[in-house]
Write an enzyme that holds these catalytic residues in place. Structure first.
Site, PDB file in Angstrom:
ATOM      1  N   GLU A   1      25.853  13.356 -26.307  1.00 24.01           N
ATOM      2  CA  GLU A   1      25.375  12.549 -25.974  1.00 24.01           C
ATOM      3  C   GLU A   1      27.095  11.304 -26.353  1.00 24.01           C
ATOM      4  OE1 GLU A   1      23.320  10.181 -23.556  1.00 24.01           O
ATOM      5  OE2 GLU A   1      22.474  11.290 -24.021  1.00 24.01           O
TER       6      GLU A   1
ATOM      7  N   ASP B   1       0.853  -0.811  -0.111  1.00 27.56           N
ATOM      8  CA  ASP B   1       0.271   0.650  -0.148  1.00 27.56           C
ATOM      9  C   ASP B   1       0.677   0.998  -0.167  1.00 27.56           C
ATOM     10  OD1 ASP B   1       1.230  -0.498   2.359  1.00 27.56           O
ATOM     11  OD2 ASP B   1      -1.181  -0.092   3.567  1.00 27.56           O
TER      12      ASP B   1
ATOM     13  N   HIS C   1      22.526   1.132 -18.889  1.00 26.01           N
ATOM     14  CA  HIS C   1      21.393   1.670 -17.537  1.00 26.01           C
ATOM     15  C   HIS C   1      21.805   0.714 -16.804  1.00 26.01           C
ATOM     16  CE1 HIS C   1      19.275   2.625 -21.233  1.00 26.01           C
ATOM     17  NE2 HIS C   1      19.648   3.666 -20.905  1.00 26.01           N
TER      18      HIS C   1
ATOM     19  N   HIS D   1      25.416   3.219 -28.847  1.00 24.30           N
ATOM     20  CA  HIS D   1      24.328   3.697 -28.888  1.00 24.30           C
ATOM     21  C   HIS D   1      24.120   5.398 -29.334  1.00 24.30           C
ATOM     22  CE1 HIS D   1      25.963   6.934 -26.326  1.00 24.30           C
ATOM     23  NE2 HIS D   1      26.727   6.000 -25.126  1.00 24.30           N
TER      24      HIS D   1
ATOM     25  N   ASP E   1      20.167  16.573 -18.402  1.00 27.06           N
ATOM     26  CA  ASP E   1      20.576  15.388 -18.627  1.00 27.06           C
ATOM     27  C   ASP E   1      21.818  15.553 -18.754  1.00 27.06           C
ATOM     28  OD1 ASP E   1      21.075  12.504 -19.193  1.00 27.06           O
ATOM     29  OD2 ASP E   1      19.450  12.784 -21.047  1.00 27.06           O
TER      30      ASP E   1
ATOM     31  N   HIS F   1      19.101  12.918 -28.316  1.00 29.12           N
ATOM     32  CA  HIS F   1      18.093  12.505 -28.061  1.00 29.12           C
ATOM     33  C   HIS F   1      17.487  13.856 -27.299  1.00 29.12           C
ATOM     34  CE1 HIS F   1      18.463  12.720 -23.710  1.00 29.12           C
ATOM     35  NE2 HIS F   1      19.187  12.173 -23.335  1.00 29.12           N
TER      36      HIS F   1
ATOM     37  N   GLU G   1      28.108  13.876 -21.466  1.00 30.57           N
ATOM     38  CA  GLU G   1      26.996  14.776 -22.048  1.00 30.57           C
ATOM     39  C   GLU G   1      26.663  15.783 -21.696  1.00 30.57           C
ATOM     40  OE1 GLU G   1      23.888  12.145 -20.231  1.00 30.57           O
ATOM     41  OE2 GLU G   1      22.707  13.406 -22.694  1.00 30.57           O
TER      42      GLU G   1
ATOM     43  N   ASP H   1      25.846   9.053 -14.430  1.00 25.85           N
ATOM     44  CA  ASP H   1      24.914  10.314 -15.425  1.00 25.85           C
ATOM     45  C   ASP H   1      23.914  10.815 -14.449  1.00 25.85           C
ATOM     46  OD1 ASP H   1      22.842  10.854 -17.176  1.00 25.85           O
ATOM     47  OD2 ASP H   1      23.463   8.730 -18.862  1.00 25.85           O
TER      48      ASP H   1
ATOM     49  N   TYR I   1      32.893   2.362 -24.404  1.00 34.61           N
ATOM     50  CA  TYR I   1      32.290   1.261 -24.411  1.00 34.61           C
ATOM     51  C   TYR I   1      33.700   0.206 -24.039  1.00 34.61           C
ATOM     52  CZ  TYR I   1      29.105   4.692 -22.914  1.00 34.61           C
ATOM     53  OH  TYR I   1      28.201   5.314 -23.006  1.00 34.61           O
TER      54      TYR I   1
ATOM     55  N   ARG J   1      31.977   7.986 -20.773  1.00 39.23           N
ATOM     56  CA  ARG J   1      30.692   8.615 -21.146  1.00 39.23           C
ATOM     57  C   ARG J   1      30.890  10.549 -20.671  1.00 39.23           C
ATOM     58  NH1 ARG J   1      26.498   6.015 -20.717  1.00 39.23           N
ATOM     59  NH2 ARG J   1      25.501   7.105 -18.848  1.00 39.23           N
TER      60      ARG J   1
ATOM     61  N   HIS K   1      14.307  11.541 -21.844  1.00 38.61           N
ATOM     62  CA  HIS K   1      13.971  11.552 -23.927  1.00 38.61           C
ATOM     63  C   HIS K   1      12.724  12.195 -24.149  1.00 38.61           C
ATOM     64  CE1 HIS K   1      16.516   7.363 -23.037  1.00 38.61           C
ATOM     65  NE2 HIS K   1      16.840   9.351 -23.087  1.00 38.61           N
TER      66      HIS K   1
END
Ligand code: GLY
Ligand code: MN
Ligand code: MN
Length: 445
Positions: free
Chosen positions: A383, A33, A242, A349, A270, A353, A407, A259, A387, A405, A360
């Site tokens: 970005e 709940d 991610h 990637h 971002d 975006h 960005e 990130d 890797y 990365r 996004h």
């Protein structure tokens, strides 16, 4: 700002002889709940600036064929309820809503479905997003059936359901000066959080301590929270795009990729930065870092009205691949690597975006089959990353497990671009200085 958004959307609706019905989000259960903290639907917030659950905005433009006096904006929302408010929080209520939100009219949410056949009886189209809630979709079909049953003579029932994407989402793509100001505030807080994270990180801290520090700065400085789940990835965790577990110890000699972007008034920033846990890049880390930085700077510099969205990616990709070939991680020549896509194990990637209320963000990327040209008022991320998997035996061991990365958030202006997230250290000397708690006077322009 929200009133202006409504006016512009009403104008689009009038041209299409359409009305719009825009619901917000409902509470979502996290477990048993307990609920997640509420976050309004982005379309609804864009048009109302109202962040209670269980509300629906109805917009009906004035049409030449009707006798209505002008466009009508009607907000359906929860009524005030002393008992419920003691348990679940304050409500604006129906009586206060028109003045507070500058809508023409407010009605209790329970009346929505009964009212809609009357409100929609003169429009040819209804803007309604199908999918997120099937029960609501059934209610809407029921409304359309009623309209069809009652249509007589010159009155035609609505003939089409229109998705918000080509109408409302195209408006959301072009940011107004007021929206850009909000996005700058989000960016300023994000800058502070990344600089503090660089300063604070050290061997043997846990990723979660940095995660918590970053979120604390976002929220304590007035942000609505994290624009998306923070990624705080030490060492090879950075190669999981991610990675959100954020629960491993930081190790001496590793990089840390963060990130994380502040959400302010529900507008996202971002940002990714990658820096050494111990404050000093190794030779391999620095070599790869400089390749990513070169690609990022080139791609940002390329942003201006008229260039295509995809060309930003193509340029970054070209620079990444050239850098990999030069370091001997990828077999050349560059053109062949690009053609055969052999770089994909290091860069899998896209580079950009749209950014706005959603991280996004909405808005088409392709128009008539071609990548869209950038226009002033759009905001996009840039970005690039590299890797090298920890188990990649195609490269020497010294390169393995490095993920990087960089960005930033870039506004397209009339003459070029403006980096909303400028000033967050990203050149090697600035990053190393920030890790040591020093601010370096930028010599990089
Ligand atoms: N943080 C999500 C992205 O960079 O697209
Ligand atoms: Mn990001
Ligand atoms: Mn991004």
């Amino acid at each position: 700002m929200h009133t202006e958004h409504r006016q512009r959307f009403l104008e689009v609706l009038r041209e299409r002889r359409a009305a719009a019905v825009i619901p917000t989000a409902t509470h979502k259960v996290r477990n048993h709940d307990c609920e997640y903290r509420f976050r309004p639907d982005s379309d609804f917030w864009y048009l109302t600036g109202f962040d209670e659950p269980d509300a629906v905005l109805v917009l009906v433009p004035a049409l030449a064929t009707t006798k209505s006096q002008g466009p009508r904006t009607i907000l359906y929302l929860r009524e005030k309820d002393r008992e419920r408010e003691i348990w679940t929080g304050r409500r604006l209520g129906v009586a206060a809503a028109p003045a507070a939100l500058a809508v023409d009219e407010a009605r209790p949410i329970e009346k929505l479905w009964d009212d809609l056949p009357q409100l929609l009886k003169n429009v040819e189209r209804i803007v309604w997003r199908t999918g997120p809630d099937e029960a609501r979709d059934r209610e809407m079909l029921h409304v359309i059936s009623k309209l069809r049953a009652s249509a007589k003579g010159p009155v035609v029932p609505p003939l089409e359901l229109l998705d918000p994407a080509p109408l409302l989402h195209e408006l959301r793509l072009m940011k107004s000066p007021a929206e850009i100001e909000v996005m700058r505030r989000a960016a300023r807080i994000t800058k502070e959080a990344h600089i503090q994270a660089m300063r604070r990180a050290q061997p043997d801290l846990n990723e979660r301590e940095i995660d918590a520090l970053v979120e604390a700065i976002f929220r304590s400085q007035g942000g609505t929270g994290c624009a998306y789940t923070n990624i705080v990835a030490g060492g090879a965790n950075a190669c999981i795009l991610h990675y959100v577990e954020n629960n491993q110890a930081l190790r001496d000699g590793d990089l840390l990729l963060i990130d994380a972007g502040c959400e302010f008034d529900y507008y996202a920033s971002d940002v990714t930065r990658t820096f050494p846990v111990n404050g000093r890049f190794s030779a391999e880390q620095r070599a790869l870092y400089d390749v990513v930085l070169d690609a990022q700077l080139a791609a940002v510099a390329h942003v201006k009205p008229g260039v295509t969205f995809n060309s930003v990616h193509e340029l970054a990709l070209q620079r990444l691949v050239a850098g990999l070939v030069k370091l001997g991680l990828l077999e050349g020549p560059v053109e062949t690597a690009l053609e055969k896509e052999t770089y994909k194990r290091f860069y899998m990637h896209r580079t950009s975006h749209w950014l706005g209320l959603d991280v996004h963000d909405c808005g088409a990327y392709v128009i008539d089959g071609s990548s869209r040209a950038l226009e002033a008022g759009m905001v996009l991320t840039v970005e690039p990353g590299l890797y090298v998997a920890a188990d990649d035996e195609t490269v020497e061991a010294r390169w393995r497990g490095i993920g990087i990365r960089i960005e930033d958030d870039v506004l397209v202006t009339a003459t070029g671009h403006d980096v909303l997230t400028a000033g967050i250290p990203k050149h090697v000397d600035e990053v190393e200085a920030a890790c040591q708690g020093r601010a370096l006077q930028s010599v990089h322009g």
